[in-house]
Structure formats: structure tokens, C-alpha cells
Design an enzyme around this catalytic site. Structure first.
Site, PDB file in Angstrom:
ATOM      1  N   ASP A 148     -16.220   0.850 -14.991  1.00  0.00           N
ATOM      2  CA  ASP A 148     -15.460   1.141 -13.778  1.00  0.00           C
ATOM      3  C   ASP A 148     -15.328   2.652 -13.598  1.00  0.00           C
ATOM      4  OD1 ASP A 148     -13.751   0.896 -11.608  1.00  0.00           O
ATOM      5  OD2 ASP A 148     -11.966   0.807 -12.879  1.00  0.00           O
ATOM      6  N   HIS A 160     -11.356  -2.598  -2.407  1.00  0.00           N
ATOM      7  CA  HIS A 160     -11.507  -1.210  -2.825  1.00  0.00           C
ATOM      8  C   HIS A 160     -12.983  -1.019  -3.077  1.00  0.00           C
ATOM      9  CE1 HIS A 160      -7.351   0.281  -4.434  1.00  0.00           C
ATOM     10  NE2 HIS A 160      -7.360   0.088  -3.138  1.00  0.00           N
ATOM     11  N   ASP A 180     -15.893   4.696 -11.041  1.00  0.00           N
ATOM     12  CA  ASP A 180     -15.435   5.251  -9.763  1.00  0.00           C
ATOM     13  C   ASP A 180     -16.300   6.394  -9.244  1.00  0.00           C
ATOM     14  OD1 ASP A 180     -12.887   3.734  -9.072  1.00  0.00           O
ATOM     15  OD2 ASP A 180     -12.486   4.304 -11.142  1.00  0.00           O
ATOM     16  N   HIS A 233     -14.314  -3.595 -10.584  1.00  0.00           N
ATOM     17  CA  HIS A 233     -13.433  -4.298 -11.516  1.00  0.00           C
ATOM     18  C   HIS A 233     -13.928  -5.656 -11.985  1.00  0.00           C
ATOM     19  CE1 HIS A 233      -9.586  -1.810 -10.494  1.00  0.00           C
ATOM     20  NE2 HIS A 233     -10.633  -1.073 -10.803  1.00  0.00           N
ATOM     21  N   TRP A 261      -1.612  -2.163  -8.349  1.00  0.00           N
ATOM     22  CA  TRP A 261      -2.509  -2.238  -9.499  1.00  0.00           C
ATOM     23  C   TRP A 261      -1.764  -1.670 -10.708  1.00  0.00           C
ATOM     24  CZ3 TRP A 261      -4.346   1.753 -12.649  1.00  0.00           C
ATOM     25  CH2 TRP A 261      -5.186   1.307 -13.704  1.00  0.00           C
ATOM     26  N   LYS A 309      -8.308  -6.373 -12.527  1.00  0.00           N
ATOM     27  CA  LYS A 309      -9.278  -5.542 -13.233  1.00  0.00           C
ATOM     28  C   LYS A 309      -9.804  -6.299 -14.447  1.00  0.00           C
ATOM     29  CE  LYS A 309      -9.803  -0.778 -14.832  1.00  0.00           C
ATOM     30  NZ  LYS A 309      -9.481   0.580 -14.388  1.00  0.00           N
ATOM     31  N   ASP A 316     -11.554  -4.883  -6.142  1.00  0.00           N
ATOM     32  CA  ASP A 316     -12.160  -3.569  -6.341  1.00  0.00           C
ATOM     33  C   ASP A 316     -13.571  -3.814  -6.862  1.00  0.00           C
ATOM     34  OD1 ASP A 316     -13.030  -1.198  -7.874  1.00  0.00           O
ATOM     35  OD2 ASP A 316     -11.043  -0.398  -7.430  1.00  0.00           O
ATOM     36  N   ASP A 352     -12.265   3.668  -2.924  1.00  0.00           N
ATOM     37  CA  ASP A 352     -11.594   4.005  -4.178  1.00  0.00           C
ATOM     38  C   ASP A 352     -12.598   4.598  -5.152  1.00  0.00           C
ATOM     39  OD1 ASP A 352      -9.981   4.309  -6.336  1.00  0.00           O
ATOM     40  OD2 ASP A 352      -9.704   2.178  -6.744  1.00  0.00           O
ATOM     41  N   GLU A 399      -4.277  -6.100  -7.041  1.00  0.00           N
ATOM     42  CA  GLU A 399      -5.626  -5.716  -7.466  1.00  0.00           C
ATOM     43  C   GLU A 399      -5.850  -6.009  -8.948  1.00  0.00           C
ATOM     44  OE1 GLU A 399      -6.337  -1.559  -6.807  1.00  0.00           O
ATOM     45  OE2 GLU A 399      -8.340  -1.607  -7.690  1.00  0.00           O
TER      46      GLU A 399
HETATM   47  C1  RNT Z   1      -7.822   1.552 -11.024  1.00  0.00           C
HETATM   48  C2  RNT Z   1      -7.724   0.930  -9.682  1.00  0.00           C
HETATM   49  C3  RNT Z   1      -6.778   1.596  -8.729  1.00  0.00           C
HETATM   50  C4  RNT Z   1      -6.886   3.113  -8.785  1.00  0.00           C
HETATM   51  C5  RNT Z   1      -6.096   3.821  -7.723  1.00  0.00           C
HETATM   52  C6  RNT Z   1      -5.939   5.264  -8.026  1.00  0.00           C
HETATM   53  O1  RNT Z   1      -8.786   0.999 -11.807  1.00  0.00           O
HETATM   54  O2  RNT Z   1      -8.989   0.859  -9.086  1.00  0.00           O
HETATM   55  O3  RNT Z   1      -6.957   1.111  -7.454  1.00  0.00           O
HETATM   56  O4  RNT Z   1      -8.199   3.528  -8.683  1.00  0.00           O
HETATM   57  O5  RNT Z   1      -4.916   3.177  -7.505  1.00  0.00           O
HETATM   58 ZN    ZN Z   2      -9.054   0.200  -7.014  1.00  0.00          ZN
END
Ligand code: RNT
Ligand code: ZN
Length: 419
Positions: free
Chosen positions: A294, A286, A296, A262, A185, A228, A259, A326, A226
């Protein structure tokens, strides 16, 4: 009523609907999550001098005490997490978490030797490892561009980093005797209107082709990419968008990593499963919890997550899905965050495995949409908790009601003593 009776009654209820509880529990027990190492220390890592989280469009807030500061501490934390999660899970490392022994090792110099200790540790516990290149928290990521940078020096540096990371991943995969997933990513993108989108994306294709030029045994290494939608500082343009990586991965035989944070907030990740699996053998996920963006947040048993897991099961692709966590939240007990998030993901899979898929499909094919909806609704009040408790008992981990005390105990005895 004793626990066994409660479980038997629950099993009978599911059985009446044609759901095999024992089979569901067996499949759940065999399902590994890939637990991310970075919730333990707010994506800090062990490089010197301490690089701070920057230049990556990702952000951790909170300063709850007790985060892991050393390799020893993070390993103790992760072992504690694993003792509170039913099942045998994998661990996802980031390149910034190597054993650098106090020396400055720049990102293009990371090598298998820096992860040998992790491999030994994981091997002794029977844990499989996955790997991530680290394209953020570094001066050469400050411009907002890495693999798509128009500065050739910068772009070359990050190509070397990813090549080094694939070498490490293949080394780990060989050592553990099962493929290590190397996930890529990058934060590349721009805050404001960008005109040469084509040019940046062209450069990213060129960088990736160079990174993946080296072939490795697929039994040791699998590559995923990955995408986004946007990040902080990359609101207007993200080079590695979903369409970009979907095209790249499909044309190059690589894995797509979705993810759950994302995409557009109202976009269903669950709906992508049956679309992508028409064209690919495996998918990487993820699992995160976006809130407005996003963000998290710690994963909980949300409708989105339940639907995603249900789709993996319905598509018959559970065993072809590599599911990683994640999230990173520094405002609460970090071990507790892991335990909640991990257990929520496993619960979502168990719920998915306990759905009467055949019956639902029959109603659908008969055009009885009332019955389909009614049965989906009925499933929501079946005695799921009793089945989950039984799973925890069989896997020798605490029940939900014991988790708070167990996390508090570890805090009292270990993390609260860290400065
Ligand atoms: C970031 C991505 C990525 C990170 C990690 C730390 O937006 O989701 O995967 O969260 O690599
Ligand atoms: Zn991620």
C-alpha cells in the site's frame, strides 16, 4: 489540421461505434473527484507541535523542496491544482488540518470553529468539502490500537475524536448545502500473531456504535468506513478488515470506502463494484496506486484504474460513486503529483464513458466472445487523446502538453521560495 477538425474526426470514429462523445463529455464535466489535501504536505497537518507521521502504518518518503507549511500555502497550492484539473472538484480534509491558530488543540477537542475558515474559503470557490478523522501521528496511537484499544482511556479518547469529527462534518455539510462525507480509517492492528482477534473486533463494533449513535441530517453528513489489508507494523492483524467493515456498514446503513491500495495485490477492486452495488446505494473510493504494498504512489492511467472506472459506468453507478484520491509522494513536485493523479483519474473515467457498452454486451449475450474481445482491443487505439484535449479546452484548463510548463512555473514563482 486544426484542433476542432481533429476532435470532429475523433468524434466521428466513436460515433461509428455508437458512442455519444458529447454525452460522455457532459457526464465527465459533472463528475466531482474528492481531492485529498494531504499530498500537499506529506500528511503533515497543522497541529502544534508538529506531530510527525507515525503510529499509523502509513509512510511518506521523499524530501522534495517546497511543501506547504501553512494554511495559506496549502490553499494557494490547492487552488493552483484546481486550475490545472478540468471540472469542479471537492476537497477532502483531515482533522489534523484545522485552523488551530498556533494553539494546542488535542484530537478530542477539534470543533467546527477550527474548520470555519476552510468552509468560507471553499464556499468562496464553490468547492464542496469532505472530511476524515485523524487516528495516526498521535501519542495515543503509538500502541497500534485506537478505537479497538483494550485501554479504555485510549479507546474513549478516540471515540470522542470521531464524534467531534462527525460534528465538524455535519457542520460543513450544512454550510455547503451538500453532504460532507466523513470517512473513518484507523490503523489498528498488530505486527505479529494475535490471538484475541475476536475481542479487538468486538471492541471496534462497540466504539463505532457509540460514534454513530448521534443522528445527523443525511443531507449534511454521510459516514463511510475504510478497510485495510495490512500496514507497516500491522502485518499479522488488521482489526478493520474488509469483511469487518462490509458487515458493519451493511448492518448499520453506512457507506463502504474501498481504497485501491488496501487489498491483495492481485485482487481486483473493479470486480467488487458489481457485487457491492447489489446491496448498497452508494460507494466511496480512495484511488491510490499500490506498488508491491500500500505504497500510495501517484495515480497514473493504469489498467486497474481503467477497469474500475469502466465497472462504475457499466453498472450504471457512476453518479452514486464518491471517488476520492489518496496518494502521497514526497519525492517529486507535489503540485505536479496532484495534477497527474487527478488528470489520470479523469481520463480513466472518460475512457470508461467512451466504451461502446451496449455493443459489447450484445456480443457477450450472443456468445461471440471473439468479437467482444476484439472490440475491447479496438477501443485501445481510438483517438481518445483528441477527446480529452477537447474536454480540457471546454473546461478552460491547459492541455497535457502544457502541464509541465505550468507546474514548473508555479514552482519557480512560489514553491521554490519556501525554505
Ligand atoms: C491509510 C488510508 C487512509 C490514509 C489517509 C491519509 O492507509 O488509506 O485513507 O491514506 O487518511
Ligand atoms: Zn485511503
Amino acid at each position: 489540421m486544426n484542433d476542432q477538425r481533429i476532435f470532429s474526426n475523433a468524434e466521428e470514429r466513436y460515433q461509428e461505434l455508437g458512442v455519444e462523445v458529447q454525452n460522455a463529455l457532459m457526464r465527465l464535466a459533472a463528475l466531482p473527484l474528492s481531492i485529498h489535501c494531504w499530498q500537499a504536505d506529506d500528511v503533515g497537518g497543522f497541529e502544534t507541535p508538529d506531530a510527525k507521521l507515525s503510529g499509523g502504518g502509513i509512510q511518506v518518503t521523499g524530501n522534495y523542496p517546497g511543501k506547504a507549511r501553512t494554511l495559506e500555502e496549502i490553499r494557494t497550492d490547492l487552488q493552483t491544482v484546481s486550475s490545472l484539473l478540468p471540472g469542479n472538484h471537492r476537497l477532502a480534509l483531515h482533522a489534523s488540518y484545522g485552523d488551530f491558530a498556533g494553539r494546542k488543540v488535542d484530537r478530542d477537542q477539534v470543533a467546527p470553529e477550527h474548520f470555519d475558515g476552510w468552509a468560507d474559503w471553499a464556499g468562496s470557490l464553490g468547492i464542496g468539502l469532505d472530511f476524515n478523522s485523524t487516528f495516526f501521528s498521535h501519542p495515543l496511537a503509538d500502541s497500534g490500537f485506537t478505537l479497538s484499544s483494550k485501554d479504555d482511556k485510549v479507546r474513549r479518547f478516540w471515540i470522542r475524536h470521531a464524534q467531534a469529527c462527525r460534528k465538524i462534518s455535519a457542520f460543513l455539510g450544512e454550510k455547503q448545502g451538500s453532504p460532507c462525507i466523513h470517512n473513518l480509517w484507523i490503523p489498528d492492528g498488530a505486527k505479529d500473531l494475535t490471538v484475541d482477534r475476536f475481542g479487538y473486533r468486538r471492541l471496534l463494533v462497540e466504539s463505532l456504535d457509540e460514534i454513530y449513535k448521534q443522528d445527523y441530517d443525511p443531507g449534511h453528513l454521510k459516514d463511510s468506513l475504510e478497510s485495510k489489508l495490512f500496514g507497516i507494523g500491522s502485518e499479522a492483524f488488521v482489526v478493520g478488515s474488509h469483511e469487518f467493515y462490509m458487515g458493519y456498514a451493511l448492518s448499520r446503513g453506512k457507506l463502504i470506502c474501498l481504497d485501491t491500495g488496501h487489498f491483495h495485490p492481485t485482487e481486483s477492486i473493479a470486480d467488487k463494484v458489481s457485487a457491492l452495488f447489489q446491496f448498497v446505494e452508494e460507494l466511496v473510493f480512495h484511488v491510490s496506486r499500490p506498488m508491491r504494498w500500500d505504497s500510495d504512489h501517484v495515480v497514473i492511467l493504469s489498467d486497474d484504474l481503467k477497469e474500475l472506472c469502466a465497472e462504475l459506468v457499466r453498472s450504471g453507478k457512476l453518479e452514486q460513486s464518491h471517488v476520492g484520491l489518496d496518494f502521497f509522494d514526497g519525492t517529486l513536485n507535489r503540485i505536479g503529483a496532484y495534477v497527474l493523479g487527478g488528470r489520470a483519474a479523469l481520463k480513466a473515467f472518460l475512457l470508461a464513458l467512451l466504451l461502446p457498452h451496449e455493443q459489447l454486451k450484445r456480443y457477450e449475450e450472443e456468445g461471440d466472445f471473439f468479437a467482444r474481445l476484439a472490440l475491447l482491443e479496438e477501443m485501445k487505439s481510438l483517438p481518445f487523446g483528441a477527446v480529452w484535449d477537447e474536454h480540457c479546452r471546454r473546461m478552460n484548463v491547459p492541455l497535457d502538453r502544457e502541464v509541465i510548463e505550468r507546474v514548473h512555473r508555479y514552482e519557480r514563482e512560489v514553491t521554490s521560495k519556501r525554505n
